[in-house]
Design an enzyme around this catalytic site. Structure first.
Site, PDB file in Angstrom:
ATOM      1  N   TYR A 124      56.637  54.937 -40.942  1.00 16.57           N
ATOM      2  CA  TYR A 124      56.147  55.832 -42.014  1.00 16.57           C
ATOM      3  C   TYR A 124      55.634  57.170 -41.470  1.00 16.57           C
ATOM      4  CZ  TYR A 124      51.326  53.620 -41.815  1.00 16.57           C
ATOM      5  OH  TYR A 124      50.097  53.149 -41.484  1.00 16.57           O
ATOM      6  N   GLU A 125      55.485  58.111 -42.357  1.00 12.49           N
ATOM      7  CA  GLU A 125      55.205  59.509 -41.976  1.00 12.49           C
ATOM      8  C   GLU A 125      56.263  60.055 -41.021  1.00 12.49           C
ATOM      9  OE1 GLU A 125      53.266  61.380 -43.493  1.00 12.49           O
ATOM     10  OE2 GLU A 125      52.099  59.866 -44.542  1.00 12.49           O
TER      11      GLU A 125
END
Lengths: 596, 596
Positions: free
Chosen positions: A438-439
């Site tokens: 994620y990110e």
């Protein structure tokens, strides 16, 4: 197994490596010196050790759950969140004029490590709220800032980042959520967002969704994306809550880890359109989002080293306790605690050196951020900004990729007990796997490293950093100790590997993109390893100096041994990576797509 | 995502690398040539693809469960197990005189990969039953063999291995389970065994527990351990089931993975003593168990490469399907399937090359086992036995450690979807983590590699293998292709690293045990990497030859590309490992135990 925040290690790194004394010289940070840091960290440690950490396992066995459109957080989370926000932790590094405490990112980064080590799932709520605050600070109107930020800082409301859609993950150009302008200047938002962390919950009275959407008629691709505030409850002029907005959670995901953190599917506009307010200008949404994403990426990197340290602490406790087999050197007559076994120590040191190296790297980067934003000299600001931006994909990518190895070793140290969920080691292993995704996946970080951070300036920033590393090598080599000399040699070899790769990347990205990008993640791993290792070399020198001064002998000896281990076991990995990068694309490009 | 057994790849490795034609020349294996292998593998593929694989996810969401002293297997497992045993798969490589089919281990190893790739949890039941059969074949009396083995082969009964106790995991010297001799020649067993795989279940009418215990008055340590048969139901003289024995399951573990495989705590003798029958002689239990453990360790290695291949197949399918972003080389005008992205291909090739290399290594080892047991010439038998024994810790350790990286990449290729359990990639990641732990952790394998396999003969076996590798290098270097020449160079570098480490281990184990054992796992990883890489180099040559003959062009080209990738991305890791091993113990030994 309780969590103990490594306050002493953090303060050592802040003082000796990140130079907190210099940060305290910057305008606006006059009160943010070593003593402040120590007081803040000790307070922060208490909260996270006593309140947040004990909820970690509870969140795993009793995750957030969804029913009737509502998400119920793990029991105990709301009370802890109230303590967290009422203690001022959400606003630690945000400006005083919106309700924050205005402390440096350097101090915040250490505090951020603690809450994440205590409880990754819990920490995600403040992390995403930070992102929303950053976005509004960057591009929000004064009214938007005044309306939304203070309530996010005091914990009355929380924030989210709504980027991903089913067809738009890494590729935000594919965002389809649509915004229709209204006569009153607001917009109506229609679409589906997925993977929204803490996108729905019962810990705060309102949720401020920051949403990427495309205004009707906007250009295709990333240049047609705008950013909107779309609160769960509309806000009246006096700041009180108005009607429920047309954004609804339709489900949450069944995940391998961070189970207490609800990952929501949000449906916008099924009943006439969710009211949204444009942030900044139309079609500049991605640019604003990048500011916020850089903060969030740094934060996820900190999550990586945090879970590494937590896994390390748990493994050490078990290794001291578990008695099994006689040591190979016969130093104990019978069976001994497994920490006596060299391979167990190797595993523990791999974990420890990785966590320390990544922590040092992140704190040094945080200090550069502070200088980039507060130094009176524009040239110094610019230099620090370039350094910080180079470091962000490394802090994110390297600290999270290594957390997979570290949490795996954490299970391994426990032997069969590690595979039993109740032991707790497995949870770290499961939780950590999201961090490389994620990110921005590690590949996305690596693309950033190659494209914006290396190829764009022809490798100048990278080479400037390498020059600083060379200075550290010289200082190490000039020392009398075998440890320092050995470190200098390893660091020099790793730096040479780095420079060879930088030349390859700077020279070949345009001409042979497939060859360069086939090595992108390896480049990130090499560079991250070197940057963390560089800081470990500086730590070694600082520890030798303080040891010579008779200061905290056992602590300094451990710092030296850990640094030496880093050099011999981790820095040594760069040679193989260099080979794979500069001379490793033949197989990748030769393999026909249909042959996989 | 369905499983497709890689029959063609297996047959290629069996023919070109493991030389199945030579195995078919051995007495007793006259009918076990290439055609037989092909027929057996195709049949085995059908069963595992159609029946066993579809139960894998079911086992994860609906694990074995314990209630009222009974364990209920995942729905569907019993029917699949019946098909498996009725198809003769349990007895594939066991002797015909006890009901088996007497096929070579080479063919069995390929079949073993399939059932494990299809469903690790399911495959553990046959794997442990194999272990029990091996133990009885090694040391059981004729009566014991006749009573127990045929029923384990036909699936009426299953077998288990009872080694671990709460205080005795890696350290079997600490076994406390007690055996009291009875006037009738039997024993009464008292104690607690933990981590007993398929230790209780409802898939068969009886369970034949093989139990390590200490006869009252036996010496301390490993020399006082005996092996007993302790069936769940006693067996009457006519082979029918008698009374329930005093061994009971008191609980099963809540594990991170392989959830369908019940991991039992077994209590022996709470009601007067469990009836046990001595296998072989008193106090030689560990010796017998080692025969069985070597088979089981090899089997766990196969589990590692099996789950790697399964994770690879799943990742490829997703990478072909998922459309996201434009390729960096502009080869596709818009967003493309992610398999077009170089980093995705790097990940997939890392997975594929690892699985292929480990498969080749295990099949070559299996062929050596067959020659060691069937070759008419004693010297050839001895040579093959030494080779096989050297390979067992590598097959076990390297194939399982790499399965952690491969299954992690499998999740990574899926991006955010990989973290969602329903996708299935996460299950492989969770399942794989047990493989580096059970049947001896990687450190235990590494101790075996150092102690019994390297230091004991002064590195002679290791050097003899290195000489064979040197011959492969020469053959590669003599070829005109750039791929072969590049491979020769990488292989030579890795072999030099291996030899340096072998000299270090052979020379220093006695004098500096801590220094050597601090590098034990790194030595295992280096050696395993080299052995798998060596086979990939041989595969490259075979594929070039067959390509030159116009044989199956796309398949052979893929073999060459995969081998080239192995050389550039995996073999290149040995340099760093060598450094860590021969010059990496300073930090480990300097770190005070209390400083961790």
């Amino acid at each position: 197994m309780s969590y103990r925040a490594p306050v002493k290690d953090m303060l050592f790194a802040m003082k000796e490596l990140a130079n907190i004394d210099a940060i305290a010289q910057l305008p606006g940070f006059e009160d943010a010196g070593y003593d402040t840091a120590q007081a803040v960290l000790e307070e922060c440690a208490k909260l996270n050790e006593d309140v947040v950490a004990p909820l970690n396992w509870e969140g795993d066995i009793n995750p957030s759950h969804f029913s009737d459109g509502k998400v119920h957080a793990t029991p105990g989370f709301k009370a802890a969140f109230d303590q967290y926000t009422q203690g001022g932790w959400q606003g630690l590094h945000h400006p005083a004029d919106v309700g924050g405490q205005g402390l440096p990112k350097l101090i915040h980064a250490a505090c951020q490590e603690m809450v994440n080590a205590a409880n990754l799932s819990f920490a995600l709520c403040p992390l995403l709220t930070d992102g929303a605050i950053e976005a509004l600070l960057t591009a929000g109107s004064d009214e938007q800032k005044a309306t939304f930020i203070p309530k996010m800082i005091d914990g009355t409301w929380t924030g989210t980042m709504n980027l991903t859609e089913p067809q738009a993950g890494s590729d935000l150009a594919a965002v389809r959520t649509r915004a229709e302008p209204q006569p009153d200047g607001s917009y109506r938002i229609f679409g589906t967002k997925i993977f929204i962390t803490w996108g729905e919950h019962d810990m705060a009275e309102n949720i401020v969704h920051l949403v990427l959407a495309r205004v009707v008629g906007a250009p295709e691709g990333v240049k047609g994306i705008s950013l909107f505030i779309c609160p769960k409850f509309l806000v009246n002029a006096d700041g009180s809550l108005g009607p429920r907005n047309d954004v609804h959670c339709v489900s949450i995901e069944h995940k391998m880890g961070i189970k207490a953190s609800p990952t929501a599917v949000l449906q916008f506009g099924d009943n006439g359109g969710a009211v949204g307010y444009l942030v900044g200008q139309e079609n500049r949404g991605l640019e604003y989002m990048f500011v916020m994403m850089n903060a969030a990426r740094f934060g996820v990197g900190v999550q990586g080293l945090a879970v590494s340290d937590r896994a390390y602490q748990r493994a050490v406790a078990y290794a001291r306790d578990r008695v099994q087999s006689r040591p190979v050197d016969g130093s104990v007559p019978g069976a001994a605690a497994i920490i006596h076994h060299p391979d167990v120590r190797r595993m523990l040191l791999t974990m420890r050196a990785t966590a320390e190296g990544c922590r040092a790297m992140s704190l040094v980067a945080a200090a550069a951020y502070d200088a980039a934003h507060h130094h009176p000299d524009a040239a110094v600001r610019q230099q620090n900004q370039a350094f910080y931006e180079f470091m962000v994909p490394l802090v994110k990518g390297y600290s999270t990729e290594t957390s997979l190895e570290v949490t795996s070793l954490g299970v391994q140290v426990h032997g069969g007990m590690g595979f039993i969920e109740e032991t707790g080691a497995a949870q770290h292993y499961r939780d950590a796997k999201i961090l490389t995704i994620y990110e921005g996946t590690t590949a996305i970080q690596a693309n950033d490293l190659i494209g914006r951070k290396t190829a764009r300036d022809g490798g100048q920033t990278a080479k400037a950093i390498a020059a600083q590393i060379a200075a550290t090598e010289e200082a190490l080599a000039a020392r009398p100790s075998a440890d320092a000399k050995a470190f200098a040699r390893r660091l020099a070899a790793a730096r040479a590997d780095f420079l060879a790769v930088v030349d390859f990347v700077a020279g070949q990205t345009k001409a042979s993109p497939n060859a360069v990008f086939a090595g992108s993640v390896n480049y990130l791993m090499l560079a991250g390893n070197l940057m963390a290792g560089w800081q470990m070399g500086r730590a070694l020198m600082a520890a030798e100096d303080r040891l010579a001064a008779g200061d905290d002998v056992a602590f300094m000896q451990a710092k030296i041994a850990t640094a030496r281990f880093y050099a011999d076991h981790l820095l040594t990995r760069t040679a193989g990576l260099r080979e794979s990068i500069v001379d490793g694309h033949a197989g990748v490009t030769a393999m026909a797509l249909e042959a996989f």
